[in-house]
Design a protein around this motif. Structure first.
Motif, PDB file in Angstrom:
ATOM      1  N   PRO A   1       0.811  -1.225   0.000  1.00 14.07           N
ATOM      2  CA  PRO A   1       0.000   0.000   0.000  1.00 14.07           C
ATOM      3  C   PRO A   1       0.844   1.275   0.000  1.00 14.07           C
ATOM      4  N   ARG A   2       1.977   1.258   0.677  1.00 16.53           N
ATOM      5  CA  ARG A   2       2.855   2.430   0.699  1.00 16.53           C
ATOM      6  C   ARG A   2       3.426   2.699  -0.703  1.00 16.53           C
ATOM      7  N   LEU A   3       3.809   1.637  -1.425  1.00 14.53           N
ATOM      8  CA  LEU A   3       4.339   1.812  -2.781  1.00 14.53           C
ATOM      9  C   LEU A   3       3.257   2.356  -3.716  1.00 14.53           C
ATOM     10  N   ILE A   4       2.038   1.858  -3.557  1.00 12.03           N
ATOM     11  CA  ILE A   4       0.929   2.361  -4.373  1.00 12.03           C
ATOM     12  C   ILE A   4       0.630   3.810  -4.016  1.00 12.03           C
ATOM     13  N   GLU A   5       0.725   4.147  -2.735  1.00 11.04           N
ATOM     14  CA  GLU A   5       0.503   5.522  -2.300  1.00 11.04           C
ATOM     15  C   GLU A   5       1.464   6.474  -3.013  1.00 11.04           C
ATOM     16  N   ILE A   6       2.715   6.088  -3.139  1.00 12.93           N
ATOM     17  CA  ILE A   6       3.707   6.930  -3.807  1.00 12.93           C
ATOM     18  C   ILE A   6       3.322   7.166  -5.269  1.00 12.93           C
ATOM     19  N   LEU A   7       2.819   6.124  -5.917  1.00 13.90           N
ATOM     20  CA  LEU A   7       2.516   6.221  -7.344  1.00 13.90           C
ATOM     21  C   LEU A   7       1.252   7.010  -7.639  1.00 13.90           C
ATOM     22  N   VAL A   8       0.218   6.849  -6.811  1.00 16.10           N
ATOM     23  CA  VAL A   8      -1.083   7.420  -7.189  1.00 16.10           C
ATOM     24  C   VAL A   8      -1.588   8.516  -6.254  1.00 16.10           C
ATOM     25  N   LYS A   9      -0.917   8.703  -5.125  1.00 13.30           N
ATOM     26  CA  LYS A   9      -1.413   9.688  -4.166  1.00 13.30           C
ATOM     27  C   LYS A   9      -0.401  10.788  -3.848  1.00 13.30           C
ATOM     28  N   THR A  10       0.710  10.451  -3.217  1.00 16.95           N
ATOM     29  CA  THR A  10       1.621  11.495  -2.740  1.00 16.95           C
ATOM     30  C   THR A  10       2.546  12.019  -3.833  1.00 16.95           C
ATOM     31  N   HIS A  11       2.978  11.131  -4.735  1.00 22.42           N
ATOM     32  CA  HIS A  11       3.918  11.506  -5.809  1.00 22.42           C
ATOM     33  C   HIS A  11       5.192  12.138  -5.258  1.00 22.42           C
ATOM     34  N   GLU A  12       5.581  11.768  -4.027  1.00 28.34           N
ATOM     35  CA  GLU A  12       6.770  12.426  -3.475  1.00 28.34           C
ATOM     36  C   GLU A  12       8.065  11.866  -4.045  1.00 28.34           C
ATOM     37  N   TRP A  13       7.988  10.725  -4.732  1.00 27.42           N
ATOM     38  CA  TRP A  13       9.154  10.147  -5.401  1.00 27.42           C
ATOM     39  C   TRP A  13       8.797   9.963  -6.864  1.00 27.42           C
ATOM     40  N   ASP A  14       8.840  11.061  -7.628  1.00 28.41           N
ATOM     41  CA  ASP A  14       8.354  11.048  -9.009  1.00 28.41           C
ATOM     42  C   ASP A  14       9.469  11.003 -10.052  1.00 28.41           C
ATOM     43  N   GLY A  15      10.721  10.930  -9.608  1.00 28.75           N
ATOM     44  CA  GLY A  15      11.832  10.861 -10.551  1.00 28.75           C
ATOM     45  C   GLY A  15      11.852   9.529 -11.270  1.00 28.75           C
ATOM     46  N   GLU A  16      12.563   9.482 -12.373  1.00 32.68           N
ATOM     47  CA  GLU A  16      12.585   8.247 -13.173  1.00 32.68           C
ATOM     48  C   GLU A  16      13.180   7.086 -12.401  1.00 32.68           C
ATOM     49  N   ARG A  17      14.273   7.320 -11.682  1.00 34.89           N
ATOM     50  CA  ARG A  17      14.895   6.226 -10.933  1.00 34.89           C
ATOM     51  C   ARG A  17      13.970   5.713  -9.842  1.00 34.89           C
ATOM     52  N   GLU A  18      13.359   6.646  -9.097  1.00 29.19           N
ATOM     53  CA  GLU A  18      12.499   6.239  -7.987  1.00 29.19           C
ATOM     54  C   GLU A  18      11.235   5.541  -8.491  1.00 29.19           C
ATOM     55  N   SER A  19      10.610   6.103  -9.542  1.00 30.05           N
ATOM     56  CA  SER A  19       9.411   5.470 -10.096  1.00 30.05           C
ATOM     57  C   SER A  19       9.726   4.069 -10.604  1.00 30.05           C
ATOM     58  N   SER A  20      10.861   3.930 -11.279  1.00 25.13           N
ATOM     59  CA  SER A  20      11.262   2.614 -11.783  1.00 25.13           C
ATOM     60  C   SER A  20      11.458   1.626 -10.642  1.00 25.13           C
ATOM     61  N   ALA A  21      12.090   2.096  -9.557  1.00 27.07           N
ATOM     62  CA  ALA A  21      12.335   1.222  -8.409  1.00 27.07           C
ATOM     63  C   ALA A  21      11.027   0.767  -7.769  1.00 27.07           C
ATOM     64  N   VAL A  22      10.080   1.697  -7.603  1.00 23.80           N
ATOM     65  CA  VAL A  22       8.790   1.359  -6.992  1.00 23.80           C
ATOM     66  C   VAL A  22       8.024   0.367  -7.870  1.00 23.80           C
ATOM     67  N   MET A  23       7.972   0.648  -9.169  1.00 23.83           N
ATOM     68  CA  MET A  23       7.269  -0.251 -10.085  1.00 23.83           C
ATOM     69  C   MET A  23       7.905  -1.641 -10.093  1.00 23.83           C
ATOM     70  N   LEU A  24       9.235  -1.680 -10.144  1.00 29.81           N
ATOM     71  CA  LEU A  24       9.922  -2.965 -10.190  1.00 29.81           C
ATOM     72  C   LEU A  24       9.720  -3.743  -8.896  1.00 29.81           C
ATOM     73  N   ALA A  25       9.675  -3.037  -7.769  1.00 25.15           N
ATOM     74  CA  ALA A  25       9.400  -3.705  -6.492  1.00 25.15           C
ATOM     75  C   ALA A  25       8.022  -4.344  -6.503  1.00 25.15           C
ATOM     76  N   LEU A  26       7.034  -3.652  -7.064  1.00 22.08           N
ATOM     77  CA  LEU A  26       5.690  -4.238  -7.173  1.00 22.08           C
ATOM     78  C   LEU A  26       5.705  -5.460  -8.086  1.00 22.08           C
ATOM     79  N   ASP A  27       6.514  -5.417  -9.130  1.00 22.75           N
ATOM     80  CA  ASP A  27       6.684  -6.584 -10.002  1.00 22.75           C
ATOM     81  C   ASP A  27       7.238  -7.759  -9.198  1.00 22.75           C
TER      82      ASP A  27
END
Length: 309
Positions: A111-137
């Motif tokens: 839920p915290r990873l999803i929060e970053i992607l769709v709610k807070t957007h506090e980690w919106d850089g390419e590296r951070e977004s890639s890391a969050v998405m890959l972690a969900l994978d």
């Protein structure tokens, strides 16, 4: 806090993003244990069709009952740093290393990873977004499917659509079929986005994608004509997807393409697809005119003919 006050704050969390969301979330979080029962009720009463209130309730609950875990996410995403000076040497690319660390926190962090992607957007850089998405994978948690489908839908940011499509492919959920098929069929999309959609379809594994993947993999120009970068990107991805999908007849079609393909990069991609399909005989019979491709096919055939095959 009254029930009406809770409901107002919770609906703000559901409907808003960024600062308005964070302010309402923190107000609920400050209630501590008092907010836990109504949040648990929101988790249990939400239907599959109404997924957002459920995951939002889980986000806020996590900040109350798993604060340390949620705070570790920020520590991991900050770890490589963006300050001046050399970064630590690592054999693992930064997004992958961060994704491994994030997924190591376990399913409670989803839920915290999803929060970053769709709610807070506090980690919106390419590296951070890639890391969050890959972690969900890596985590393979179905709670991520619906949020990722929203991010992959037409009209969104192309980079985030690609990342979401890639992660949906890893999750392999049938719910992603239509959005991926639409992205592949839309010639207005970039070749990279269409290619990512093709790979997503292949990893989902629905044979209904076979025709679209074969069409995308086929040469759009006459043999020996120049291959454009756009052609190469899309065809490589579609060929890779056919190797994942393994629809009836694909091995035969890929073998015919391998024999005729004049582009070395595409020839090697075809070898890779036949290797995924475990087709040593087709690889041994490779009739490609390029020595590099033929040698790669022979090596792949030998690897498939060893112990275990």
């Amino acid at each position: 806090m009254t029930g009406a006050e809770f409901e107002q704050l919770f609906q703000t969390c559901v409907n808003e993003t960024r600062e308005p969301y964070a302010v309402a979330r923190d107000a609920l979080r400050d209630q501590g244990d008092e907010a836990v029962p109504p949040l648990l009720a929101k988790v249990s009463e939400s239907s599959d069709d109404d997924w957002l209130p459920r995951i939002v309730a889980q986000m806020v609950l996590g900040w109350i009952v798993r604060t340390d875990l949620y705070e570790q996410v920020g520590h991991i995403l900050r770890r490589p740093g963006r300050t001046a000076g050399p970064r630590p040497v690592s054999l693992v690319p930064a997004p992958t290393a961060a994704a491994v660390a994030l997924s190591g926190l376990g399913a409670d962090v989803v839920p915290r990873l999803i929060e970053i992607l769709v709610k807070t957007h506090e980690w919106d850089g390419e590296r951070e977004s890639s890391a969050v998405m890959l972690a969900l994978d890596y985590l393979r948690d179905r709670r991520a499917v619906m949020p990722l489908l929203d991010l992959a839908a037409p009209g969104g940011d192309a980079r985030r659509r690609m990342l979401a499509m890639s992660t949906l492919g890893g999750l392999g959920d049938q719910a992603a079929f239509e959005v991926a098929k639409q992205a592949l069929d839309d010639r207005g999309n970039s070749a990279r986005l269409r290619g990512m959609a093709a790979v997503c379809l292949g990893r989902i594994g629905d044979p209904a994608a076979g025709q679209a993947l074969r069409a995308a993999a086929a040469a759009p120009v006459a043999r020996n004509a120049a291959v454009t970068t756009e052609d190469l990107i899309l065809r490589q991805s579609a060929i890779r997807a056919m190797g994942y999908l393994g629809a009836p007849g694909d091995a035969t079609e890929l073998k015919e393409m391998l024999d005729q393909e004049s582009n070395v990069a595409l020839g090697l991609e075809l070898v890779g697809a036949l290797t995924r399909l475990r087709e040593p005989e087709a690889l041994r019979q490779c009739g490609n005119e390029n020595t590099v491709v033929r040698e790669a096919a022979e090596e792949a055939a030998r690897s498939l003919s060893g112990p275990g095959y």
